[in-house]
Write a protein that holds these residues in place. Structure first.
Motif, PDB file in Angstrom:
ATOM      1  N   TYR A 274       0.824  -1.207   0.000  1.00 20.20           N
ATOM      2  CA  TYR A 274       0.000   0.000   0.000  1.00 20.20           C
ATOM      3  C   TYR A 274       0.860   1.258   0.000  1.00 20.20           C
ATOM      4  O   TYR A 274       0.565   2.227  -0.698  1.00 20.20           O
ATOM      5  CB  TYR A 274      -0.944   0.024   1.207  1.00 20.20           C
ATOM      6  CG  TYR A 274      -2.162  -0.855   1.045  1.00 20.20           C
ATOM      7  CD1 TYR A 274      -3.106  -0.599   0.051  1.00 20.20           C
ATOM      8  CD2 TYR A 274      -2.376  -1.940   1.883  1.00 20.20           C
ATOM      9  CE1 TYR A 274      -4.219  -1.407  -0.103  1.00 20.20           C
ATOM     10  CE2 TYR A 274      -3.485  -2.756   1.742  1.00 20.20           C
ATOM     11  CZ  TYR A 274      -4.409  -2.475   0.749  1.00 20.20           C
ATOM     12  OH  TYR A 274      -5.514  -3.270   0.592  1.00 20.20           O
ATOM     13  N   ARG A 275       1.943   1.256   0.762  1.00 18.15           N
ATOM     14  CA  ARG A 275       2.856   2.423   0.787  1.00 18.15           C
ATOM     15  C   ARG A 275       3.467   2.658  -0.593  1.00 18.15           C
ATOM     16  O   ARG A 275       3.593   3.802  -1.041  1.00 18.15           O
ATOM     17  CB  ARG A 275       3.959   2.210   1.814  1.00 18.15           C
ATOM     18  CG  ARG A 275       3.527   2.421   3.225  1.00 18.15           C
ATOM     19  CD  ARG A 275       4.745   2.434   4.172  1.00 18.15           C
ATOM     20  NE  ARG A 275       4.288   2.153   5.513  1.00 18.15           N
ATOM     21  CZ  ARG A 275       4.581   1.075   6.220  1.00 18.15           C
ATOM     22  NH1 ARG A 275       5.395   0.157   5.734  1.00 18.15           N
ATOM     23  NH2 ARG A 275       4.101   0.894   7.419  1.00 18.15           N
TER      24      ARG A 275
ATOM     25  N   HIS B  59       0.594   4.079  -2.850  1.00 17.37           N
ATOM     26  CA  HIS B  59       0.251   5.463  -2.499  1.00 17.37           C
ATOM     27  C   HIS B  59       1.401   6.418  -2.766  1.00 17.37           C
ATOM     28  O   HIS B  59       1.173   7.589  -3.070  1.00 17.37           O
ATOM     29  CB  HIS B  59      -0.198   5.553  -1.042  1.00 17.37           C
ATOM     30  CG  HIS B  59      -1.551   4.957  -0.806  1.00 17.37           C
ATOM     31  ND1 HIS B  59      -2.709   5.475  -1.321  1.00 17.37           N
ATOM     32  CD2 HIS B  59      -1.918   3.845  -0.114  1.00 17.37           C
ATOM     33  CE1 HIS B  59      -3.735   4.737  -0.958  1.00 17.37           C
ATOM     34  NE2 HIS B  59      -3.283   3.728  -0.229  1.00 17.37           N
TER      35      HIS B  59
ATOM     36  N   ARG C  57      -7.327   1.521  -9.185  1.00 21.98           N
ATOM     37  CA  ARG C  57      -8.302   1.432  -8.102  1.00 21.98           C
ATOM     38  C   ARG C  57      -9.591   0.826  -8.644  1.00 21.98           C
ATOM     39  O   ARG C  57     -10.126   1.292  -9.653  1.00 21.98           O
ATOM     40  CB  ARG C  57      -8.576   2.799  -7.514  1.00 21.98           C
ATOM     41  CG  ARG C  57      -9.426   2.692  -6.291  1.00 21.98           C
ATOM     42  CD  ARG C  57      -9.159   3.814  -5.347  1.00 21.98           C
ATOM     43  NE  ARG C  57      -9.721   3.405  -4.072  1.00 21.98           N
ATOM     44  CZ  ARG C  57      -9.282   3.812  -2.928  1.00 21.98           C
ATOM     45  NH1 ARG C  57      -8.262   4.618  -2.877  1.00 21.98           N
ATOM     46  NH2 ARG C  57      -9.855   3.410  -1.828  1.00 21.98           N
TER      47      ARG C  57
ATOM     48  N   PHE D 219      -7.315  -2.078  -4.662  1.00 28.54           N
ATOM     49  CA  PHE D 219      -6.359  -1.831  -5.738  1.00 28.54           C
ATOM     50  C   PHE D 219      -6.050  -3.128  -6.455  1.00 28.54           C
ATOM     51  O   PHE D 219      -6.041  -4.201  -5.855  1.00 28.54           O
ATOM     52  CB  PHE D 219      -5.045  -1.263  -5.176  1.00 28.54           C
ATOM     53  CG  PHE D 219      -5.157   0.147  -4.689  1.00 28.54           C
ATOM     54  CD1 PHE D 219      -5.059   1.204  -5.572  1.00 28.54           C
ATOM     55  CD2 PHE D 219      -5.356   0.418  -3.348  1.00 28.54           C
ATOM     56  CE1 PHE D 219      -5.159   2.507  -5.133  1.00 28.54           C
ATOM     57  CE2 PHE D 219      -5.457   1.715  -2.896  1.00 28.54           C
ATOM     58  CZ  PHE D 219      -5.361   2.768  -3.786  1.00 28.54           C
TER      59      PHE D 219
END
Length: 69
Positions: A33-34, A37, A45, A50
């Motif tokens: 996720y990091r 993002h 998305r 995702f």
């Protein structure tokens, strides 16, 4: 972009879930996720989740490997 045909259609692109990417990379889902993002790993998305094109994972790993070599 890899996986796009000349007419702009997706052809044979395999999408992975965040959990699948984490398994392939042997990291936590939070790390994936990091990366998403932070713009380091391409993703699409879909609703609240995702999907990551498989080729994006390979490109990221290839680039990370070259940076440390």
């Amino acid at each position: 972009m890899a996986g796009l045909r000349s007419d702009g259609q997706l052809s044979g692109v395999r999408f992975l879930t965040v959990a699948e990417v984490a398994t392939v990379m042997r990291v936590s889902k939070m790390t994936v996720y990091r990366l998403v993002h932070g713009g380091e790993l391409a993703a699409v998305r879909v609703g609240r989740s995702f999907r990551v094109p498989e080729h994006a994972v390979h490109e990221y790993l290839r680039g990370a490997f070259q940076e440390t070599a």
